[in-house]
Design an enzyme around this catalytic site. Sequence first.
Site, short mmCIF file in Angstrom:
data_model
loop_
_atom_site.label_atom_id
_atom_site.label_comp_id
_atom_site.label_asym_id
_atom_site.label_seq_id
_atom_site.Cartn_x
_atom_site.Cartn_y
_atom_site.Cartn_z
N THR A 137 0.98 -1.02 0.01
CA THR A 137 0.11 0.00 0.02
C THR A 137 0.84 1.17 0.09
O THR A 137 2.19 1.14 0.46
CB THR A 137 -0.89 0.10 1.26
OG1 THR A 137 -0.11 -0.19 2.37
CG2 THR A 137 -2.02 -0.79 1.13
N MET A 229 -0.75 -0.04 7.49
CA MET A 229 -1.18 -0.71 6.62
C MET A 229 0.28 -1.41 5.97
O MET A 229 0.36 -2.66 5.18
CB MET A 229 -1.63 -0.23 5.05
CG MET A 229 -3.02 0.40 5.48
SD MET A 229 -4.07 1.27 4.03
CE MET A 229 -3.04 2.74 3.91
N HIS A 230 1.37 -0.73 6.01
CA HIS A 230 2.64 -1.33 5.49
C HIS A 230 3.09 -2.62 6.13
O HIS A 230 3.56 -3.58 5.85
CB HIS A 230 3.80 -0.28 5.77
CG HIS A 230 4.09 0.76 4.30
ND1 HIS A 230 4.86 1.68 4.50
CD2 HIS A 230 3.20 0.75 3.46
CE1 HIS A 230 4.83 2.43 3.23
NE2 HIS A 230 3.78 1.59 2.64
N GLU A 231 2.67 -2.46 7.64
CA GLU A 231 2.89 -3.57 8.49
C GLU A 231 2.11 -5.07 7.99
O GLU A 231 2.92 -5.93 8.05
CB GLU A 231 2.57 -3.26 9.77
CG GLU A 231 3.73 -2.41 10.65
CD GLU A 231 3.18 -1.94 11.98
OE1 GLU A 231 1.99 -2.20 12.47
OE2 GLU A 231 3.81 -1.07 12.62
N PHE A 234 3.37 -5.38 3.52
CA PHE A 234 5.00 -5.55 3.17
C PHE A 234 5.30 -6.98 3.79
O PHE A 234 6.26 -7.69 3.39
CB PHE A 234 5.81 -4.55 4.08
CG PHE A 234 6.39 -3.57 2.83
CD1 PHE A 234 7.33 -3.71 1.93
CD2 PHE A 234 5.82 -2.29 3.26
CE1 PHE A 234 7.64 -2.86 1.10
CE2 PHE A 234 6.26 -1.27 2.21
CZ PHE A 234 7.21 -1.43 1.31
#
Length: 249
Positions: A137, A229-231, A234
């Site tokens: 994201t 969102m990255h957590e 990714f």
Amino acid sequence: MENVVELTEIDDAIIQIKMQDKKSKNTFSQALTDGLIKAYKYIEKQEKYKAVILTGYDTYFASGGTQNQLMSLSDGSGSKFTDFDLYSLSLNCPIPVIAAMQGHGIGGGFAMGLFADFVILSKESIYTTNFMKYGFTPGMGATYILPKKIGITLAEEMLLTARNYRGDELKTRGIPFSVLRREEVMHHAYELGKSLAEKPRVSLVALKDHLVAEMRNELPKVIQQEVKMHEITFAQPEVKERIKTLFGQ
């Protein structure tokens, strides 16, 4: 060896920041990151300037994160984009910033440009928020600044599809920025800077503070949401594979 970030006084009231990390094609290398942060800190302390022009070199404006940075994020071992706050440098600069995006603006590089007070695009260049091309994201405040600056409909399309757009196409889509031939971008930026330089600095600072106050207040919450969102995104194995195989294509 030339500095990857070059500061040039256009005149007594206008200063130009030129990003020219030719080795990395203006991805956010450590040298470019450090140079930008130092440049804005220097400008903040100088009370004679009334306008900043932020630009790139040749056909590149800014190209976002490096492949190594993205791979480290997918491994969970890298620093977050919030560790080096490039995205809000222009927003928090006390005087107006003109992003003369004479070249390609890619991913976080495009988002960074949109945080300027004035944006100029070139017809020939590519502009993209290509985060989802790799399956993760968007970051760098892109989920906030795109809807804010170009409208929710086009912003959703750019963020979700991650496709490339020429400046000429964005102009036909009604993007609210000047879109000129590449050779005209800097001239227009200089003319705009001269117009700003005619005004009292105190008034420019006061009015910018007023105009961007809402964005300065709202952005930190959005950045926290992007990090969350990255957590999640990714951590997907598919993302690492996409970064390996698709980066630079």
